[in-house]
Design an enzyme around this catalytic site. Sequence first.
Site, PDB file in Angstrom:
ATOM      1  N   HIS A 125       0.855  -1.183   0.000  1.00 34.20           N
ATOM      2  CA  HIS A 125       0.000   0.000   0.000  1.00 34.20           C
ATOM      3  C   HIS A 125       0.891   1.233   0.000  1.00 34.20           C
ATOM      4  O   HIS A 125       1.972   1.239   0.610  1.00 34.20           O
ATOM      5  CB  HIS A 125      -0.886   0.014   1.252  1.00 34.20           C
ATOM      6  CG  HIS A 125      -1.335   1.381   1.669  1.00 34.20           C
ATOM      7  ND1 HIS A 125      -0.658   2.128   2.623  1.00 34.20           N
ATOM      8  CD2 HIS A 125      -2.369   2.153   1.248  1.00 34.20           C
ATOM      9  CE1 HIS A 125      -1.259   3.288   2.780  1.00 34.20           C
ATOM     10  NE2 HIS A 125      -2.299   3.332   1.969  1.00 34.20           N
ATOM     11  N   ASN A 127       0.443   5.821  -0.335  1.00 29.07           N
ATOM     12  CA  ASN A 127      -0.347   6.999  -0.677  1.00 29.07           C
ATOM     13  C   ASN A 127       0.443   8.260  -0.388  1.00 29.07           C
ATOM     14  O   ASN A 127       1.320   8.279   0.491  1.00 29.07           O
ATOM     15  CB  ASN A 127      -1.701   7.011   0.045  1.00 29.07           C
ATOM     16  CG  ASN A 127      -1.597   7.435   1.483  1.00 29.07           C
ATOM     17  OD1 ASN A 127      -1.661   8.620   1.797  1.00 29.07           O
ATOM     18  ND2 ASN A 127      -1.435   6.470   2.378  1.00 29.07           N
TER      19      ASN A 127
END
Length: 318
Positions: A125, A127
Amino acid sequence: MPHDDHSEAERIGAAEAFFMDLQDRICSALAAADGAAGFVEDAWQREGGDARLLAAGSLTGGGRTRVLKDGAVFEQAGVNYSFVSGERLPASATAHRPELANRRWTAAGVSLVVHPNNPYLPTTHANVRYFEADAEGQPPVWWFGGGFDLTPFYPFDEDARHWHQIAHDLCAPFGADVYPRYKRWCDEYFYLKHRGETRGIGGLFYDDLNEGGFDRCLAFTQAVGNGFLDAYLPIVARRRDMPWGEREREFQLYRRGRYVEFNLVYDRGTLFGLQSGGRTESILMSLPPRVRFEYGHVPEPGSAEAKLADYLKPRDWV
């Protein structure tokens, strides 16, 4: 809040340009690594909304949700770019900063989650995001946040050391204290309190970053976004062709359940998106396409599956 010479339009424009380019580059690199499937784009717009349902009032903006499905390497990969504004910040964004409650806000960013086919290839992940909050008669408040983390099911020291070395090296130009601070923050953030374990082997996590002015904060966020591929693609190359069978697949699906638990119970980004009336399909693209839950599951002592428990606690890798 440091003095900043950039206008609001300049700040938002610079962040938006980087995020859109980053999405393009990450999608191209992941599609090339997969070799069999590409990303399908779902461009969307939000113009207002039902104020009875939206905790942040009417939303405006849009984004590009891109999803790769059923590839040769990746079972599902989602890379989302969004740029949205709202009338007042939701509770998830102001719980630790109550002085920002009810401010108008603008948010832009890129978020991604990759769920590979091979259980030996970790889920990952990342971001990077920018927020700006305004109120009548008050100076604007802006900040960056982001990071990346790795969630292996069959962990390898080599992969963990590489992952954290990339994180360490991209932080180094910004100060000797940056990597240990954001590495620790990642360990503490991606922690399932009800399980007493970390989600994976960590990486970097930071939020509320405005120290040193806009240009420095943008440069650091660019380093994090650009560093993701350097951290992940070598692990893809090492693990993508390792043989696996039903036992490994079942364990992968079981451990994906922990990913679901964290995202739906603790993740601030998920909570912010849902509380602000964001686009549900894009927010929940982070969830794995297949998962299983099993009551009271305990891996066989001494097995490869049992080895994972030793990695679900903070450790120094660099």
